[in-house]
Design a protein around this motif. Structure first.
Motif, PDB file in Angstrom:
ATOM      1  N   PRO A  49       0.820  -1.212   0.000  1.00  0.00           N
ATOM      2  CA  PRO A  49       0.000   0.000   0.000  1.00  0.00           C
ATOM      3  C   PRO A  49       0.854   1.264   0.000  1.00  0.00           C
ATOM      4  CG  PRO A  49      -0.844  -1.583   1.591  1.00  0.00           C
ATOM      5  CD  PRO A  49       0.473  -2.112   1.128  1.00  0.00           C
ATOM      6  N   GLY A  50       0.571   2.194  -0.875  1.00  0.00           N
ATOM      7  CA  GLY A  50       1.232   3.490  -0.905  1.00  0.00           C
ATOM      8  C   GLY A  50       2.532   3.521  -1.679  1.00  0.00           C
ATOM      9  N   VAL A  51       3.033   2.371  -2.162  1.00  0.00           N
ATOM     10  CA  VAL A  51       4.317   2.338  -2.877  1.00  0.00           C
ATOM     11  C   VAL A  51       4.097   2.784  -4.321  1.00  0.00           C
ATOM     12  CG1 VAL A  51       6.191   0.875  -3.731  1.00  0.00           C
ATOM     13  CG2 VAL A  51       5.303   0.568  -1.405  1.00  0.00           C
ATOM     14  N   LEU A  52       4.892   3.781  -4.758  1.00  0.00           N
ATOM     15  CA  LEU A  52       4.795   4.307  -6.119  1.00  0.00           C
ATOM     16  C   LEU A  52       5.897   3.763  -7.033  1.00  0.00           C
ATOM     17  CD1 LEU A  52       4.088   8.050  -5.218  1.00  0.00           C
ATOM     18  CD2 LEU A  52       2.421   6.261  -5.776  1.00  0.00           C
ATOM     19  N   ALA A  53       7.040   3.434  -6.457  1.00  0.00           N
ATOM     20  CA  ALA A  53       8.178   2.958  -7.258  1.00  0.00           C
ATOM     21  C   ALA A  53       9.094   2.105  -6.395  1.00  0.00           C
ATOM     22  CB  ALA A  53       8.948   4.133  -7.857  1.00  0.00           C
ATOM     23  N   VAL A  54       9.736   1.153  -7.028  1.00  0.00           N
ATOM     24  CA  VAL A  54      10.765   0.324  -6.380  1.00  0.00           C
ATOM     25  C   VAL A  54      12.019   0.425  -7.241  1.00  0.00           C
ATOM     26  CG1 VAL A  54      11.423  -1.955  -5.541  1.00  0.00           C
ATOM     27  CG2 VAL A  54       9.002  -1.251  -5.513  1.00  0.00           C
ATOM     28  N   VAL A  55      13.144   0.800  -6.624  1.00  0.00           N
ATOM     29  CA  VAL A  55      14.400   1.002  -7.353  1.00  0.00           C
ATOM     30  C   VAL A  55      15.515   0.230  -6.655  1.00  0.00           C
ATOM     31  CG1 VAL A  55      16.087   2.682  -8.204  1.00  0.00           C
ATOM     32  CG2 VAL A  55      13.654   3.306  -8.068  1.00  0.00           C
ATOM     33  N   GLY A  56      16.328  -0.426  -7.454  1.00  0.00           N
ATOM     34  CA  GLY A  56      17.504  -1.114  -6.912  1.00  0.00           C
ATOM     35  C   GLY A  56      18.745  -0.658  -7.660  1.00  0.00           C
ATOM     36  N   THR A  57      19.843  -0.436  -6.961  1.00  0.00           N
ATOM     37  CA  THR A  57      21.105  -0.025  -7.588  1.00  0.00           C
ATOM     38  C   THR A  57      22.235  -0.909  -7.061  1.00  0.00           C
ATOM     39  OG1 THR A  57      21.430   1.630  -5.849  1.00  0.00           O
ATOM     40  CG2 THR A  57      20.430   2.385  -7.916  1.00  0.00           C
ATOM     41  N   ARG A  58      23.263  -1.044  -7.891  1.00  0.00           N
ATOM     42  CA  ARG A  58      24.443  -1.800  -7.463  1.00  0.00           C
ATOM     43  C   ARG A  58      25.667  -0.908  -7.628  1.00  0.00           C
ATOM     44  NH1 ARG A  58      25.986  -8.063  -7.813  1.00  0.00           N
ATOM     45  NH2 ARG A  58      28.094  -7.868  -6.965  1.00  0.00           N
ATOM     46  N   TRP A  59      26.506  -0.882  -6.576  1.00  0.00           N
ATOM     47  CA  TRP A  59      27.638   0.030  -6.509  1.00  0.00           C
ATOM     48  C   TRP A  59      28.927  -0.702  -6.140  1.00  0.00           C
ATOM     49  CZ3 TRP A  59      26.805   5.368  -7.226  1.00  0.00           C
ATOM     50  CH2 TRP A  59      25.468   5.764  -7.255  1.00  0.00           C
ATOM     51  N   GLY A  61      32.361   1.441  -4.663  1.00  0.00           N
ATOM     52  CA  GLY A  61      32.920   2.780  -4.531  1.00  0.00           C
ATOM     53  C   GLY A  61      31.932   3.793  -5.080  1.00  0.00           C
ATOM     54  N   GLY A  62      32.417   4.700  -5.922  1.00  0.00           N
ATOM     55  CA  GLY A  62      31.530   5.681  -6.536  1.00  0.00           C
ATOM     56  C   GLY A  62      30.991   5.240  -7.872  1.00  0.00           C
ATOM     57  N   LEU A  63      31.259   3.977  -8.269  1.00  0.00           N
ATOM     58  CA  LEU A  63      30.846   3.483  -9.581  1.00  0.00           C
ATOM     59  C   LEU A  63      29.473   2.831  -9.496  1.00  0.00           C
ATOM     60  CD1 LEU A  63      31.688   2.982 -12.556  1.00  0.00           C
ATOM     61  CD2 LEU A  63      32.607   0.778 -11.813  1.00  0.00           C
ATOM     62  N   LEU A  64      28.518   3.386 -10.241  1.00  0.00           N
ATOM     63  CA  LEU A  64      27.178   2.813 -10.331  1.00  0.00           C
ATOM     64  C   LEU A  64      27.148   1.863 -11.516  1.00  0.00           C
ATOM     65  CD1 LEU A  64      24.173   2.600  -9.608  1.00  0.00           C
ATOM     66  CD2 LEU A  64      23.779   4.671 -10.986  1.00  0.00           C
ATOM     67  N   HIS A  65      26.915   0.574 -11.242  1.00  0.00           N
ATOM     68  CA  HIS A  65      26.963  -0.432 -12.297  1.00  0.00           C
ATOM     69  C   HIS A  65      25.631  -0.526 -13.048  1.00  0.00           C
ATOM     70  CE1 HIS A  65      30.908  -1.950 -11.131  1.00  0.00           C
ATOM     71  NE2 HIS A  65      30.500  -1.861  -9.868  1.00  0.00           N
ATOM     72  N   TYR A  66      24.536  -0.667 -12.312  1.00  0.00           N
ATOM     73  CA  TYR A  66      23.246  -0.753 -12.999  1.00  0.00           C
ATOM     74  C   TYR A  66      22.123  -0.300 -12.069  1.00  0.00           C
ATOM     75  CZ  TYR A  66      22.511  -5.216 -10.537  1.00  0.00           C
ATOM     76  OH  TYR A  66      22.355  -6.183  -9.586  1.00  0.00           O
ATOM     77  N   LEU A  67      20.977  -0.073 -12.683  1.00  0.00           N
ATOM     78  CA  LEU A  67      19.779   0.334 -11.949  1.00  0.00           C
ATOM     79  C   LEU A  67      18.599  -0.479 -12.461  1.00  0.00           C
ATOM     80  CD1 LEU A  67      18.609   3.895 -11.067  1.00  0.00           C
ATOM     81  CD2 LEU A  67      17.075   2.425 -12.379  1.00  0.00           C
ATOM     82  N   ARG A  68      17.828  -1.053 -11.528  1.00  0.00           N
ATOM     83  CA  ARG A  68      16.610  -1.781 -11.875  1.00  0.00           C
ATOM     84  C   ARG A  68      15.428  -1.068 -11.211  1.00  0.00           C
ATOM     85  NH1 ARG A  68      15.360  -7.067 -13.444  1.00  0.00           N
ATOM     86  NH2 ARG A  68      17.542  -7.705 -13.161  1.00  0.00           N
ATOM     87  N   SER A  69      14.322  -0.929 -11.948  1.00  0.00           N
ATOM     88  CA  SER A  69      13.196  -0.188 -11.373  1.00  0.00           C
ATOM     89  C   SER A  69      11.857  -0.716 -11.881  1.00  0.00           C
ATOM     90  CB  SER A  69      13.322   1.302 -11.722  1.00  0.00           C
ATOM     91  OG  SER A  69      13.205   1.499 -13.128  1.00  0.00           O
ATOM     92  N   VAL A  70      10.817  -0.539 -11.041  1.00  0.00           N
ATOM     93  CA  VAL A  70       9.420  -0.746 -11.429  1.00  0.00           C
ATOM     94  C   VAL A  70       8.614   0.406 -10.815  1.00  0.00           C
ATOM     95  CG1 VAL A  70       9.523  -3.264 -11.666  1.00  0.00           C
ATOM     96  CG2 VAL A  70       8.992  -2.244  -9.442  1.00  0.00           C
ATOM     97  N   THR A  71       7.597   0.870 -11.509  1.00  0.00           N
ATOM     98  CA  THR A  71       6.718   1.929 -10.996  1.00  0.00           C
ATOM     99  C   THR A  71       5.275   1.544 -11.300  1.00  0.00           C
ATOM    100  OG1 THR A  71       6.721   3.203 -13.063  1.00  0.00           O
ATOM    101  CG2 THR A  71       8.519   3.639 -11.499  1.00  0.00           C
ATOM    102  N   LEU A  72       4.373   2.237 -10.657  1.00  0.00           N
ATOM    103  CA  LEU A  72       2.966   1.962 -10.949  1.00  0.00           C
ATOM    104  C   LEU A  72       2.654   2.231 -12.413  1.00  0.00           C
ATOM    105  CD1 LEU A  72       1.148   3.429  -7.784  1.00  0.00           C
ATOM    106  CD2 LEU A  72       1.521   1.014  -8.397  1.00  0.00           C
TER     107      LEU A  72
END
Length: 589
Positions: A49-59, A61-72
């Protein structure tokens, strides 16, 4: 909905969540269907209930490798590979201790960050975050965005943490499985590399095999340095791009930065991996020029074997990531390379010692006899590095003649070498004192019988000038029959049977005579010649006459050397030494 209906709905929801979470734990434990697992976990959170988006990131150090997301608005999981370095200040904070859930306002974060943009686009003003450690020094962050902080209750926090923990367990299982696969591949590669490197006992061949084994299977370039008397020197180098070979060889031989780095490894005895700022000042990395710009990292391993420091093994990597975690594998490869090289060096040293000792058991030079061209050759067997028992000599005689002798002591090693010296020097001394061949062979036989250890074969030939040629009288004590090559190329065998020396107290010798006209040659040899065997099993004896005819056509000088070389080229098996002694009659006066 009354109180009882709300409680029933929550119980039903809790039951569904618990059952589904249990199923996904089983999937995580087996590390199967990773993509399906992620889709399910994100879908479960999006249903809250109330969740608009789910985001996952993998890091890392300061390097962002990927981003996974779902939204309504976009409920289908989307994976975006980024591989961008935002610096330590822009990265999601690494987990410190057990996974915990924290709450943040979207407006308080850097709007340029990809995960913030996704949350803001979905209408989220607040989000709950749970970060968990992953393999290879990285971590993942899971976020659920809501319209406000009041929506983030205890249940949502608990379930976010549960999802993060499932993902963490799945990652651990995946990393363990990959590590096992890498270990199996590494073991197989090291076994194959050992076979390749150990397939030769020649030092030059071994060091070439070391470099060629590693490129391009491990890295794009490889350099092998050895500690030689004149210092640390490159002995082998290879690059997957043939156009860069010359550049790499020059760097390996002349670059002061690389030389200093190698000495650091030798002094510490520890392997070294350099990338990024660690490459500054050297010929590698983006700051360098030319071919070196493509090298993103290097690794250097010391070569140690049997308590000795032999040199260094350096790999050049063009890929962004240097096989981190591969230190154990590289150390194993370096150890195998060091053993292979050390074995080759020791083999070569022992071979030189054997050759040197063998030469001391042979005459330094043959006598110069008017009307004769004498030549000799000796080849040490390669399979067994023990001193052989073959010997030969020439003793000038009266009336301008010469006594030639050749023999073979049974076996190899120190005892055979001692008897070889005894046999040659006994016969030579007796001939110099004027003894006849019969008397000299008899005296040697008595000495060998007293020793009672090994037998000896021997052939003695006395050559006396006879007009324009030489009269030859020969005596054989169990030795291979000599050959005569006539000037016209025909070859004759001088058969003379006799008893071995050192077996019986009373022996009989086979003897005979022959005349050498100008251009004719007497060819004497040991059984290392006749018993040399080709890969198909054929003995050199079957082609000996043809080779004597062919090699004798090359002139009197080097006749023996050419024949011995033909035997060495022919043989694939056979560890016996090869001795050849040739006397060719020339015109007198």
């Amino acid at each position: 909905m009354d109180r009882h209906e709300g409680r029933a709905a929550r119980q039903a929801d809790d039951g569904w969540w618990s059952g589904r979470l249990h199923e996904l734990w089983l999937v995580a434990e087996t590390a199967q269907d990773v993509t399906g697992l992620a889709d399910s976990l994100y879908d479960m959170l999006l249903r809250m209930p109330g969740v608009l988006a789910v985001v996952g990131t993998r890091w890392s150090g300061g390097l962002l490798h990927y981003l996974r997301s779902v939204t309504l608005a976009e409920p289908t999981s989307a994976l975006l590979e980024i591989e961008r370095d935002y610096g330590e200040s822009g990265a999601v904070a690494a987990p410190d201790g057990d996974p915990t859930v924290t709450v943040h306002d979207v407006s308080a974060l850097n709007g340029a960050m990809p995960h913030v943009q996704v949350l803001a686009a979905a209408g989220a003003r607040s989000f709950a975050e749970c970060a968990v450690p992953l393999g290879q020094g990285g971590w993942a962050s899971f976020m659920v965005g809501t319209a406000g902080r009041d929506t983030i209750d205890v249940t949502l926090r608990t379930r976010l943490k549960q999802v993060a923990e499932v993902a963490m367990v799945s990652d651990r299982r995946i990393m363990a499985r990959r590590a096992d696969e890498v270990r199996q591949v590494s073991d197989a590669f090291l076994a194959e590399a050992s076979l390749r490197m150990d397939s030769s006992l020649d030092v030059k061949s071994t060091v070439r095999r070391v470099a060629r084994t590693a490129v391009p299977a491990i890295a794009e370039g490889c350099v092998l340095h050895l500690c030689l008397p004149e210092g640390l020197k490159p002995v082998s180098f290879t690059h997957m791009d043939a156009r860069e070979q010359q550049w790499l060889g020059k760097v390996a031989a002349e670059d002061a930065w690389l030389t200093g780095t190698l000495h650091r490894v030798l002094d510490s005895g520890q392997a070294l991996a350099l990338k990024g700022d660690g490459l500054r000042g050297g010929p590698f990395g983006p700051a360098s020029s030319g071919a070196g710009r493509a090298v993103r990292a290097i690794s250097v391993n010391p070569l140690n074997a049997r308590g000795r420091v032999l040199g260094t093994l350096t790999f050049l990597y063009h890929r962004t990531v240097v096989a981190e975690g591969a230190s154990q594998f590289l150390a194993g490869l370096a150890d195998r390379a060091a053993l292979a090289i050390d074995s080759s060096i020791l083999h070569e040293q022992r071979r030189r010692h054997v050759v040197s000792l063998q030469r001391h058991l042979l005459p330094r030079e043959l006598p110069r006899i008017p009307g004769l061209t004498l030549s000799s050759a000796y080849e040490v067997g390669d399979v067994s590095l023990d001193v052989g028992g073959d010997f030969y000599d020439g003793v000038p005689g009266a009336r301008g003649g010469v006594t030639l002798l050749i023999g073979d002591v049974c076996g190899r090693g120190a005892e055979a070498a001692a008897l070889t010296g005894l046999a040659r020097h006994t016969l030579r001394t007796l001939f110099e004192d004027g003894s006849t061949p019969e008397h000299a062979l008899e005296r040697l036989n008595q000495a060998l019988v007293r020793e009672g250890t090994r037998f000896v074969t021997a052939l003695v030939a006395v050559l006396v000038p006879d007009g324009e040629g030489f009269r030859v009288r020969y005596w054989s004590a169990g030795h291979p029959a000599p050959l005569v090559r006539r000037e016209d190329g025909t070859v004759e065998e001088l058969v003379a049977h006799g008893d071995l020396l050192g077996v019986l107290e009373d022996i009989e010798y086979g003897s005979g005579s022959v005349r050498l006209a100008p251009g004719d040659a007497l060819v004497m040899f040991t059984d290392g010649v006749t018993e040399a065997r080709a890969a198909d099993g054929m003995f050199f004896e079957s082609r000996l006459r043809d080779e004597v005819a062919r090699q004798g056509a090359g002139g009197p000088q080097g006749f023996a050397e050419r024949l011995a070389a033909a035997v060495v080229e022919f043989r694939a098996t056979g560890a016996d030494d090869i001795a050849v002694l040739v006397a060719r009659a020339e015109c007198i006066g």
